[in-house]
Design a protein around this motif. Structure first.
Motif, PDB file in Angstrom:
ATOM      1  N   THR A  23       7.347  -3.068   2.919  1.00 23.34           N
ATOM      2  CA  THR A  23       5.910  -3.008   3.197  1.00 23.34           C
ATOM      3  C   THR A  23       5.554  -1.723   3.933  1.00 23.34           C
ATOM      4  OG1 THR A  23       5.739  -5.421   3.292  1.00 23.34           O
ATOM      5  CG2 THR A  23       3.996  -4.169   4.385  1.00 23.34           C
ATOM      6  N   ASP A  82      -3.145  -4.299   0.352  1.00 26.99           N
ATOM      7  CA  ASP A  82      -2.238  -5.431   0.114  1.00 26.99           C
ATOM      8  C   ASP A  82      -0.768  -5.031   0.048  1.00 26.99           C
ATOM      9  OD1 ASP A  82      -4.404  -7.262  -0.063  1.00 26.99           O
ATOM     10  OD2 ASP A  82      -4.738  -6.648  -2.146  1.00 26.99           O
ATOM     11  N   LEU A 111       1.656  -8.016   0.421  1.00 24.59           N
ATOM     12  CA  LEU A 111       1.686  -8.857  -0.771  1.00 24.59           C
ATOM     13  C   LEU A 111       2.452  -8.153  -1.892  1.00 24.59           C
ATOM     14  CD1 LEU A 111       0.826 -11.289  -2.469  1.00 24.59           C
ATOM     15  CD2 LEU A 111      -1.329 -10.063  -2.949  1.00 24.59           C
ATOM     16  N   ARG A 112       2.194  -6.878  -2.094  1.00 20.21           N
ATOM     17  CA  ARG A 112       2.872  -6.145  -3.163  1.00 20.21           C
ATOM     18  C   ARG A 112       4.377  -6.046  -2.904  1.00 20.21           C
ATOM     19  NH1 ARG A 112       1.363  -1.014  -3.537  1.00 20.21           N
ATOM     20  NH2 ARG A 112       0.186  -0.946  -1.621  1.00 20.21           N
ATOM     21  N   GLU A 160       6.197  -8.270  -1.244  1.00 22.66           N
ATOM     22  CA  GLU A 160       6.766  -9.590  -1.519  1.00 22.66           C
ATOM     23  C   GLU A 160       6.835  -9.872  -3.017  1.00 22.66           C
ATOM     24  OE1 GLU A 160       4.877 -12.625   0.829  1.00 22.66           O
ATOM     25  OE2 GLU A 160       5.639 -11.775   2.705  1.00 22.66           O
ATOM     26  N   LEU A 161       5.835  -9.443  -3.770  1.00 26.58           N
ATOM     27  CA  LEU A 161       5.866  -9.638  -5.224  1.00 26.58           C
ATOM     28  C   LEU A 161       6.984  -8.811  -5.864  1.00 26.58           C
ATOM     29  CD1 LEU A 161       2.039  -9.718  -5.969  1.00 26.58           C
ATOM     30  CD2 LEU A 161       3.659 -11.632  -6.209  1.00 26.58           C
ATOM     31  N   TYR A 209       4.148  -3.113  -8.720  1.00 24.99           N
ATOM     32  CA  TYR A 209       3.826  -3.703  -7.428  1.00 24.99           C
ATOM     33  C   TYR A 209       3.922  -2.683  -6.297  1.00 24.99           C
ATOM     34  CZ  TYR A 209       4.096  -8.269  -9.656  1.00 24.99           C
ATOM     35  OH  TYR A 209       3.874  -9.344 -10.469  1.00 24.99           O
TER      36      TYR A 209
END
Length: 194
Positions: free
Chosen positions: A138, A145, A148-149, A151-152, A191
Motif C-alpha cells: 500500500t 484506494d 484496497l488495490r 489487498e486486491l 490493481y
C-alpha cells in the motif's frame, strides 16, 4: 616383494553450512505450517522434513516458539516479492510466486491461507501479513484506494498460489512460468496502477 597395504580411506563427513541448514529448517517448518495446525507440528516432524536432528533445530532456534516466530514472519518474503519498480511489479510478483513454488517448493504468501488453523498464532500470522506485505505494498502505491488495490493485488496472487500449489491445477502446471506471467501479470498490475 611384499605388497603394501593401505588402510581404507574413511570419508570425512561434510560439514553442514549453518545458513543452508537454517534455511532448510525454515523451509520445512513453512511447508508444515501451510498444511497443519501449529499445535500439531512437532520439532521431530520439522527435523524429519529438513533432514536434520531435533537437537540441531534447538541449537539454531532455541525452541519451537522461536522457530515459528521466524516462520510466521513475512519480512524476508515481502522483501523479495516487492523487489521491483512499480511499473514491473505485477509481473515480478507473479513470477516470484510461481518460481518459488515450482523451483523452491515454497510459496512466499500461501501460509496466510491457513491462519484459521493456528489459533492465537493465526492472529500473529495475520498481523504480520498485514504489516509486512499488504501495508508495505500500500505504501508503494499512488492514487486513490491504495489499500484496497494492494489487498486486491495480493488476493489475486493468493488465488494463483492456491491453484498452482495446493489444487495443483493441471492446466496451470502444463504451461511455462513465462506464459503464465504473460497472462496473469496484467491483472495484478491493473490493481497496482491507479
Amino acid at each position: 616383494m611384499s605388497a603394501v597395504s593401505t588402510p581404507p580411506v574413511t570419508p570425512i563427513p561434510a560439514r553442514r553450512d549453518a545458513e543452508s541448514t537454517k534455511a532448510a529448517i525454515l523451509k520445512a517448518a513453512r511447508h508444515l505450517l501451510a498444511r497443519h495446525a501449529h499445535g500439531d507440528i512437532t520439532l521431530k516432524a520439522v527435523a524429519d522434513r529438513a533432514g536434520v536432528s531435533p537437537p540441531l533445530i534447538l541449537k539454531y532456534f532455541g525452541n519451537k516458539d522461536t522457530l515459528f516466530a521466524r516462520v510466521m514472519s513475512f519480512e524476508t518474503d515481502a522483501d523479495a516479492l516487492l523487489a521491483a519498480p512499480l511499473d514491473d511489479l505485477g509481473a515480478h510478483m507473479v513470477r516470484h510466486v510461481l518460481v518459488s513454488q515450482s523451483e523452491q517448493g515454497a510459496d512466499p504468501l500461501l501460509r496466510i491461507v491457513f491462519a484459521p488453523l493456528h489459533g492465537e498464532q493465526g492472529d500473529i500470522l495475520r498481523a504480520n501479513f498485514r504489516t509486512q506485505v499488504t501495508d508495505r505494498l500500500t505504501a508503494r502505491l499512488t492514487g486513490p484506494d491504495a489499500g484496497l488495490r494492494a489487498e486486491l493485488a495480493v488476493a489475486t496472487l493468493l488465488g494463483l498460489g492456491v491453484m498452482y500449489g495446493i489444487a495443483r491445477g493441471t492446466e496451470l502446471r502444463a504451461h511455462t512460468v513465462d506464459a503464465l506471467v504473460d497472462r496473469y501479470a496484467p491483472t495484478v498490475q491493473a490493481y497496482l496502477t491507479p
